[in-house]
Design a protein around this motif. Structure first.
Motif, PDB file in Angstrom:
ATOM      1  N   ASN A 198       0.838  -1.209   0.000  1.00 30.58           N
ATOM      2  CA  ASN A 198       0.000   0.000   0.000  1.00 30.58           C
ATOM      3  C   ASN A 198       0.877   1.265   0.000  1.00 30.58           C
ATOM      4  N   ALA A 199       0.233   2.399   0.038  1.00 30.71           N
ATOM      5  CA  ALA A 199       0.966   3.675  -0.075  1.00 30.71           C
ATOM      6  C   ALA A 199       1.982   3.842   1.052  1.00 30.71           C
ATOM      7  N   GLN A 200       1.589   3.441   2.266  1.00 29.24           N
ATOM      8  CA  GLN A 200       2.508   3.514   3.407  1.00 29.24           C
ATOM      9  C   GLN A 200       3.762   2.684   3.138  1.00 29.24           C
ATOM     10  N   PHE A 201       3.550   1.474   2.615  1.00 31.79           N
ATOM     11  CA  PHE A 201       4.664   0.581   2.306  1.00 31.79           C
ATOM     12  C   PHE A 201       5.578   1.216   1.257  1.00 31.79           C
ATOM     13  N   ARG A 202       4.962   1.751   0.205  1.00 36.26           N
ATOM     14  CA  ARG A 202       5.756   2.349  -0.883  1.00 36.26           C
ATOM     15  C   ARG A 202       6.564   3.542  -0.386  1.00 36.26           C
ATOM     16  N   SER A 203       6.003   4.292   0.540  1.00 34.33           N
ATOM     17  CA  SER A 203       6.762   5.457   1.016  1.00 34.33           C
ATOM     18  C   SER A 203       7.955   5.012   1.861  1.00 34.33           C
ATOM     19  N   TRP A 204       7.785   3.954   2.636  1.00 33.94           N
ATOM     20  CA  TRP A 204       8.952   3.402   3.360  1.00 33.94           C
ATOM     21  C   TRP A 204       9.997   2.922   2.362  1.00 33.94           C
ATOM     22  N   GLU A 205       9.514   2.209   1.334  1.00 36.96           N
ATOM     23  CA  GLU A 205      10.422   1.605   0.362  1.00 36.96           C
ATOM     24  C   GLU A 205      11.279   2.668  -0.337  1.00 36.96           C
ATOM     25  N   HIS A 206      10.644   3.792  -0.652  1.00 35.34           N
ATOM     26  CA  HIS A 206      11.364   4.853  -1.366  1.00 35.34           C
ATOM     27  C   HIS A 206      12.422   5.538  -0.510  1.00 35.34           C
ATOM     28  N   MET A 207      12.441   5.236   0.785  1.00 35.02           N
ATOM     29  CA  MET A 207      13.487   5.824   1.636  1.00 35.02           C
ATOM     30  C   MET A 207      14.843   5.166   1.390  1.00 35.02           C
ATOM     31  N   PHE A 208      14.840   4.027   0.691  1.00 37.08           N
ATOM     32  CA  PHE A 208      16.114   3.347   0.447  1.00 37.08           C
ATOM     33  C   PHE A 208      16.932   4.154  -0.555  1.00 37.08           C
ATOM     34  N   PRO A 209      18.220   4.425  -0.230  1.00 38.00           N
ATOM     35  CA  PRO A 209      19.046   5.215  -1.154  1.00 38.00           C
ATOM     36  C   PRO A 209      19.151   4.510  -2.521  1.00 38.00           C
ATOM     37  N   ASP A 210      19.108   5.263  -3.567  1.00 40.37           N
ATOM     38  CA  ASP A 210      19.238   4.705  -4.927  1.00 40.37           C
ATOM     39  C   ASP A 210      18.131   3.718  -5.265  1.00 40.37           C
ATOM     40  N   TYR A 211      16.971   3.937  -4.690  1.00 37.55           N
ATOM     41  CA  TYR A 211      15.832   3.046  -4.911  1.00 37.55           C
ATOM     42  C   TYR A 211      15.603   2.757  -6.403  1.00 37.55           C
ATOM     43  N   ASP A 212      15.562   3.818  -7.222  1.00 37.28           N
ATOM     44  CA  ASP A 212      15.234   3.643  -8.645  1.00 37.28           C
ATOM     45  C   ASP A 212      16.296   2.805  -9.366  1.00 37.28           C
ATOM     46  N   ARG A 213      17.552   3.101  -9.061  1.00 35.67           N
ATOM     47  CA  ARG A 213      18.642   2.392  -9.729  1.00 35.67           C
ATOM     48  C   ARG A 213      18.614   0.897  -9.374  1.00 35.67           C
ATOM     49  N   ILE A 214      18.337   0.595  -8.125  1.00 36.92           N
ATOM     50  CA  ILE A 214      18.330  -0.813  -7.695  1.00 36.92           C
ATOM     51  C   ILE A 214      17.119  -1.552  -8.264  1.00 36.92           C
ATOM     52  N   GLU A 215      15.982  -0.884  -8.284  1.00 41.33           N
ATOM     53  CA  GLU A 215      14.803  -1.508  -8.910  1.00 41.33           C
ATOM     54  C   GLU A 215      15.096  -1.841 -10.371  1.00 41.33           C
ATOM     55  N   GLU A 216      15.768  -0.932 -11.043  1.00 44.17           N
ATOM     56  CA  GLU A 216      16.100  -1.159 -12.447  1.00 44.17           C
ATOM     57  C   GLU A 216      17.075  -2.328 -12.597  1.00 44.17           C
ATOM     58  N   TYR A 217      18.043  -2.362 -11.704  1.00 42.98           N
ATOM     59  CA  TYR A 217      19.007  -3.476 -11.697  1.00 42.98           C
ATOM     60  C   TYR A 217      18.270  -4.811 -11.564  1.00 42.98           C
ATOM     61  N   LEU A 218      17.312  -4.875 -10.641  1.00 45.81           N
ATOM     62  CA  LEU A 218      16.595  -6.130 -10.405  1.00 45.81           C
ATOM     63  C   LEU A 218      15.701  -6.486 -11.595  1.00 45.81           C
ATOM     64  N   ARG A 219      15.113  -5.458 -12.219  1.00 46.15           N
ATOM     65  CA  ARG A 219      14.269  -5.740 -13.394  1.00 46.15           C
ATOM     66  C   ARG A 219      15.085  -6.363 -14.523  1.00 46.15           C
ATOM     67  N   GLY A 220      16.365  -5.995 -14.605  1.00 39.99           N
ATOM     68  CA  GLY A 220      17.209  -6.526 -15.681  1.00 39.99           C
ATOM     69  C   GLY A 220      18.061  -7.699 -15.238  1.00 39.99           C
ATOM     70  N   PHE A 221      17.831  -8.170 -14.038  1.00 35.55           N
ATOM     71  CA  PHE A 221      18.762  -9.129 -13.424  1.00 35.55           C
ATOM     72  C   PHE A 221      18.988 -10.378 -14.275  1.00 35.55           C
ATOM     73  N   TYR A 222      17.924 -10.951 -14.821  1.00 33.87           N
ATOM     74  CA  TYR A 222      18.085 -12.221 -15.534  1.00 33.87           C
ATOM     75  C   TYR A 222      18.357 -12.050 -17.029  1.00 33.87           C
ATOM     76  N   THR A 223      18.259 -10.831 -17.511  1.00 32.73           N
ATOM     77  CA  THR A 223      18.547 -10.627 -18.926  1.00 32.73           C
ATOM     78  C   THR A 223      19.965 -10.115 -19.105  1.00 32.73           C
ATOM     79  N   GLY A 224      20.624  -9.790 -18.017  1.00 30.78           N
ATOM     80  CA  GLY A 224      21.990  -9.307 -18.122  1.00 30.78           C
ATOM     81  C   GLY A 224      22.070  -7.829 -18.432  1.00 30.78           C
ATOM     82  N   SER A 225      20.931  -7.171 -18.598  1.00 32.10           N
ATOM     83  CA  SER A 225      20.990  -5.751 -18.962  1.00 32.10           C
ATOM     84  C   SER A 225      21.574  -4.912 -17.820  1.00 32.10           C
ATOM     85  N   HIS A 226      21.560  -5.486 -16.586  1.00 32.78           N
ATOM     86  CA  HIS A 226      22.115  -4.728 -15.461  1.00 32.78           C
ATOM     87  C   HIS A 226      23.633  -4.621 -15.542  1.00 32.78           C
TER      88      HIS A 226
END
Ligand SMILES: [Zn+2]
Length: 228
Positions: A198-226
């Protein structure tokens, strides 16, 4: 599946429209309740994790299941909710749960990374508090579906992590982030019937430094794009 009949431990239930009932404890992987109609009555199945529960808790749960079987909405009794959140319940049943779920190594130290190092970094950075991880258990999983990187069992407070992340080529921050996400599920009140992300969860999650970069890394994890 082994079952134990505990009908004689349950006080008489108000059973209308059934003529009789029986109550069994059943070996289950997850905490779970069910009922089935018999020729003359109803059989109530409780998970054997409740084998040590106070009788008042078992009775309340049976009453709730009978009401449910009559078409009412299932409402978990407060006494059960309180009981399964006690440290006693969690500590005495978690080993059984871990044996039954079969997808955990029981190890925090992987070949490259130690999950407890991640937890400590998260605490040092102020993202995670003592109260978030009280009475919880961290383990590498034996395997996990692709693109599922972590899992949290809120009842038994077990966090498991995809072993594909246990590699020198994976930045520590990625493992920290995956564990952070699962710890946020431990922080949530499991008795509240809200959506997990939920929104509360997402706001906690976004407190992680470099959130966007790490999410992107994980999205590409199995294709090697990371690796680019
Ligand atoms: Zn989640």
């Amino acid at each position: 599946m082994r079952t134990t009949d505990i009908t004689d431990r349950i006080r008489p239930l108000s059973m209308y429209p059934y003529d009789d009932y029986n109550v069994v404890l059943k070996q289950t992987a997850h905490l779970h309740y069910a009922y089935r109609r018999t020729k003359t009555g109803i059989e109530i199945e409780l998970s054997d994790y409740l084998g040590e529960a106070p009788l008042s808790v078992l009775n309340d749960e049976c009453e709730a299941i009978v009401a449910w079987s009559r078409g009412k909405k299932f409402v978990q009794p407060q006494s059960l909710t309180d009981y399964i959140r006690t440290d006693d319940f969690i500590v005495s049943n978690r080993p059984k749960y871990l044996r039954r779920c079969r997808t955990v190594t029981m190890m925090q130290q992987g070949s490259s990374k130690n999950l407890i190092d991640s937890v400590e970094r998260l605490m040092d950075s102020g993202l995670v508090f003592d109260t978030d991880i009280t009475n919880s258990f961290f383990t590498w999983a034996t395997h996990m579906a692709k693109y599922k990187f972590g899992q949290c069992n809120q009842t038994f407070r077990v966090v498991s992590v995809n072993p594909d992340l246990d590699s020198d080529s994976v930045p520590d921050a990625v493992v920290d982030y995956v564990i952070y996400h699962e710890i946020l599920h431990l922080r949530q009140d499991p008795t509240k019937n809200h959506r997990p992300h939920n929104a509360q969860f997402r706001s906690w999650e976004h407190m992680f430094p470099d959130y966007d970069r790490i999410e992107e890394y994980l999205r590409g994890f199995y294709t090697g794009s990371h690796r680019r």
